[in-house]
Design a protein around this motif. Sequence first.
Motif, PDB file in Angstrom:
ATOM      1  N   LEU A  96       0.821  -1.218   0.000  1.00 38.91           N
ATOM      2  CA  LEU A  96       0.000   0.000   0.000  1.00 38.91           C
ATOM      3  C   LEU A  96       0.853   1.265   0.000  1.00 38.91           C
ATOM      4  O   LEU A  96       0.432   2.304  -0.508  1.00 38.91           O
ATOM      5  CB  LEU A  96      -0.927   0.010   1.212  1.00 38.91           C
ATOM      6  CG  LEU A  96      -2.100  -0.956   1.180  1.00 38.91           C
ATOM      7  CD1 LEU A  96      -2.808  -0.984   2.525  1.00 38.91           C
ATOM      8  CD2 LEU A  96      -3.089  -0.583   0.075  1.00 38.91           C
ATOM      9  N   GLU A  97       2.040   1.193   0.600  1.00 36.77           N
ATOM     10  CA  GLU A  97       2.965   2.321   0.654  1.00 36.77           C
ATOM     11  C   GLU A  97       2.340   3.568   1.278  1.00 36.77           C
ATOM     12  O   GLU A  97       2.623   4.694   0.869  1.00 36.77           O
ATOM     13  CB  GLU A  97       3.498   2.649  -0.749  1.00 36.77           C
ATOM     14  CG  GLU A  97       4.285   1.532  -1.383  1.00 36.77           C
ATOM     15  CD  GLU A  97       4.839   1.909  -2.737  1.00 36.77           C
ATOM     16  OE1 GLU A  97       4.199   2.706  -3.451  1.00 36.77           O
ATOM     17  OE2 GLU A  97       5.923   1.423  -3.084  1.00 36.77           O
ATOM     18  N   SER A  98       1.497   3.371   2.273  1.00 30.67           N
ATOM     19  CA  SER A  98       0.863   4.513   2.940  1.00 30.67           C
ATOM     20  C   SER A  98       1.840   5.178   3.894  1.00 30.67           C
ATOM     21  O   SER A  98       2.586   4.491   4.601  1.00 30.67           O
ATOM     22  CB  SER A  98      -0.371   4.044   3.722  1.00 30.67           C
ATOM     23  OG  SER A  98      -1.298   3.408   2.860  1.00 30.67           O
ATOM     24  N   PRO A  99       1.854   6.505   3.958  1.00 33.43           N
ATOM     25  CA  PRO A  99       2.771   7.179   4.866  1.00 33.43           C
ATOM     26  C   PRO A  99       2.436   6.993   6.335  1.00 33.43           C
ATOM     27  O   PRO A  99       3.303   7.123   7.190  1.00 33.43           O
ATOM     28  CB  PRO A  99       2.667   8.651   4.456  1.00 33.43           C
ATOM     29  CG  PRO A  99       1.354   8.768   3.779  1.00 33.43           C
ATOM     30  CD  PRO A  99       1.104   7.456   3.112  1.00 33.43           C
ATOM     31  N   LEU A 100       1.158   6.674   6.655  1.00 34.82           N
ATOM     32  CA  LEU A 100       0.759   6.545   8.054  1.00 34.82           C
ATOM     33  C   LEU A 100      -0.049   5.269   8.259  1.00 34.82           C
ATOM     34  O   LEU A 100      -1.040   5.023   7.563  1.00 34.82           O
ATOM     35  CB  LEU A 100      -0.064   7.755   8.489  1.00 34.82           C
ATOM     36  CG  LEU A 100      -0.411   7.840   9.982  1.00 34.82           C
ATOM     37  CD1 LEU A 100       0.847   7.916  10.841  1.00 34.82           C
ATOM     38  CD2 LEU A 100      -1.308   9.041  10.257  1.00 34.82           C
ATOM     39  N   VAL A 101       0.397   4.446   9.227  1.00 38.87           N
ATOM     40  CA  VAL A 101      -0.284   3.214   9.609  1.00 38.87           C
ATOM     41  C   VAL A 101      -0.712   3.333  11.063  1.00 38.87           C
ATOM     42  O   VAL A 101       0.094   3.707  11.925  1.00 38.87           O
ATOM     43  CB  VAL A 101       0.640   1.988   9.450  1.00 38.87           C
ATOM     44  CG1 VAL A 101      -0.057   0.714   9.933  1.00 38.87           C
ATOM     45  CG2 VAL A 101       1.108   1.849   8.007  1.00 38.87           C
TER      46      VAL A 101
END
Length: 271
Positions: free
Chosen positions: A215-220
């Motif tokens: 997903l390469e999301s900046p925030l998890v």
Amino acid sequence: MVRIPAFLTPFALALLFAVAFAPGARAEAERCPKMVAEAPPRLIPAAFKASALDPNQVSLTYIGHSTFLIETAGGVTVATDYNDYVRPSIVPRVATMNRAHSTHYSLNPDPGIEYVLKGWSEDRSPVHTNLQVGDLWIGSLSTNIRDWQGGTIKNGNSIFIFRAADLCIAHLGHLHHTLTADDLAILGRIDVVLAPVDGSYTLDVEGMMEVLKSLESPLVIPMHYFNEGTLERFLGVLDKNYEVMRNPGPTIVLSRATLPTKPTVLVLPGR
């Protein structure tokens, strides 16, 4: 112009246009590019009211288990995985639910809820959510779940996507498998992912890490962990590319301008 990934098969193209590019959905997908800035997520006091949000902000409160309360500047409220055990103190305008366990859905949702969105269909057909409520858009992607005998329940879970203030938040629900290239193409770029990290009832920790990296999301933001040991086991498999932050309270304000530049896992205390 919409770019179609070269790897998509004719079937995947049909699925992509049926779900992601349903009437009214294309503009929503295109308005969720992943853009990051230098500042970390902004912390807010527990007494903060959603009415004080700027138009470019979204409030997120971890209620517990897999339930979050999302509040927009326009006053729209959503409770994720709404159930009979862990609920926000207010009646949300929208409730999303999944079917894996009773802690993820309610048979008796509060009658004051305007929209109750189930992440499954009784006939096991995919759920296609495409709903605009005030300044919030909600979409979904169906995934499969395991049954108690080890079989597969087709389309038993939905990843719900929430877009407000040009910020896209994905709630993975009770995800039981990694995501395919077609899944990722439909989801597009996700800014914030709410991820189950129990490592057993959903995906194992290695599988969840594969999902997060894809997903390469900046925030998890972790959810669905049962004790500190479970949470620490997940945090222990993070590679050096991830930064870990711990918020003193369950509520934060998010905006595109304050997303972290380095992939970050933000732990929110829940009940």
